[in-house]
Design an enzyme around this catalytic site. Structure first.
Site, PDB file in Angstrom:
ATOM      1  N   ASP A   1       2.780  -7.971  -3.690  1.00 26.33           N
ATOM      2  CA  ASP A   1       2.259  -8.010  -2.327  1.00 26.33           C
ATOM      3  C   ASP A   1       1.190  -9.105  -2.360  1.00 26.33           C
ATOM      4  O   ASP A   1       0.794  -9.563  -3.437  1.00 26.33           O
ATOM      5  CB  ASP A   1       1.652  -6.648  -1.985  1.00 26.33           C
ATOM      6  CG  ASP A   1       0.984  -6.627  -0.622  1.00 26.33           C
ATOM      7  OD1 ASP A   1       1.482  -7.301   0.300  1.00 26.33           O
ATOM      8  OD2 ASP A   1      -0.043  -5.942  -0.491  1.00 26.33           O
TER       9      ASP A   1
ATOM     10  N   ASP B   1      -1.796  -9.579   0.406  1.00 21.23           N
ATOM     11  CA  ASP B   1      -3.093  -9.153   0.932  1.00 21.23           C
ATOM     12  C   ASP B   1      -3.603  -7.926   0.194  1.00 21.23           C
ATOM     13  O   ASP B   1      -2.905  -6.912   0.106  1.00 21.23           O
ATOM     14  CB  ASP B   1      -2.976  -8.849   2.436  1.00 21.23           C
ATOM     15  CG  ASP B   1      -2.713 -10.109   3.238  1.00 21.23           C
ATOM     16  OD1 ASP B   1      -3.647 -10.914   3.376  1.00 21.23           O
ATOM     17  OD2 ASP B   1      -1.579 -10.288   3.721  1.00 21.23           O
TER      18      ASP B   1
END
Length: 216
Positions: free
Chosen positions: A8, A10
């Protein structure tokens, strides 16, 4: 041994959730509404269009979703460009260890492509990844598995052979729905996230290498 590692972005590569909360609160204020960080936390991990569709309906905002996103994104990228920021501690080392172990890496992020590129450009990491997929480029965003399945396809590996690093409940749900193993990273700045569905939970990126049995 895992055959691919998918990040991922963020809250995992960049500690960006404070930036997102700050800008989104200001966007709401500029459009005549009020929202708190706690109220925004339930949307962490979702794509912009999905998040703002829900918020627009709940708060009866007059602007269209695309108008809100254009305004929000321009503000976020201005702040990102202006601020001194580095990747989350341990990310550069983890990428180096994955490369040394011959494991291809990808990004599967809910952020829009323009924001992903801006972050990776800022950190000089654009060439560090074998594939980059935005949740806005697949049919359904997290918690649906689409973005992770697309990343596995681009990396040329079966989903069951992938390890994912996530910091949010929606992202972990997406990784598990894709049939992947998942490490939940406790990032206090990502808000109160339930990571209990992850296969492993770490409080430091430095712990990831041992889980994946990487060379260092």
């Amino acid at each position: 041994m895992i055959q691919a590692f998918i990040f991922d972005m963020d809250g995992v590569i960049i500690d960006s959730e404070p930036l997102h909360f700050e800008v989104d609160i200001q966007v709401m204020k500029d459009f005549g509404a009020s929202i708190t960080q706690e109220q925004l936390e339930k949307y962490v991990g979702m794509t912009n269009p999905e998040m703002w569709k829900l918020i627009r309906e709940e708060y009866h905002l007059q602007r269209t979703v695309s108008e809100i996103i254009d305004y929000q994104l321009s503000n976020k990228i201005k702040i990102l460009t202006a601020r001194e920021m580095e990747p989350i501690d341990g990310i550069r080392e983890l990428l180096a260890d994955l490369k040394a172990s011959g494991i291809p890496v990808g990004i599967a992020s809910s952020s829009p492509p323009v924001f992903i590129k801006a972050v990776l450009d800022k950190f000089g990491l654009l060439d560090a990844f074998n594939c980059i997929v935005s949740g806005e480029e697949v049919e359904r965003g997290k918690p649906a598995p689409d973005v992770y399945l697309k990343a596995a396809e681009l990396l040329g590996v079966e989903p069951a052979s992938c390890m994912v690093l996530e910091d949010a409940r929606h992202g972990i749900a997406a990784a598990k729905a894709a049939g992947m193993q998942c490490i939940g990273y406790v990032n206090p700045n990502s808000g109160n996230q339930d990571l209990s569905a992850a296969d492993y939970v770490v409080r430091s990126i430095a712990e990831v290498g041992a889980i994946c049995q990487l060379k260092s």
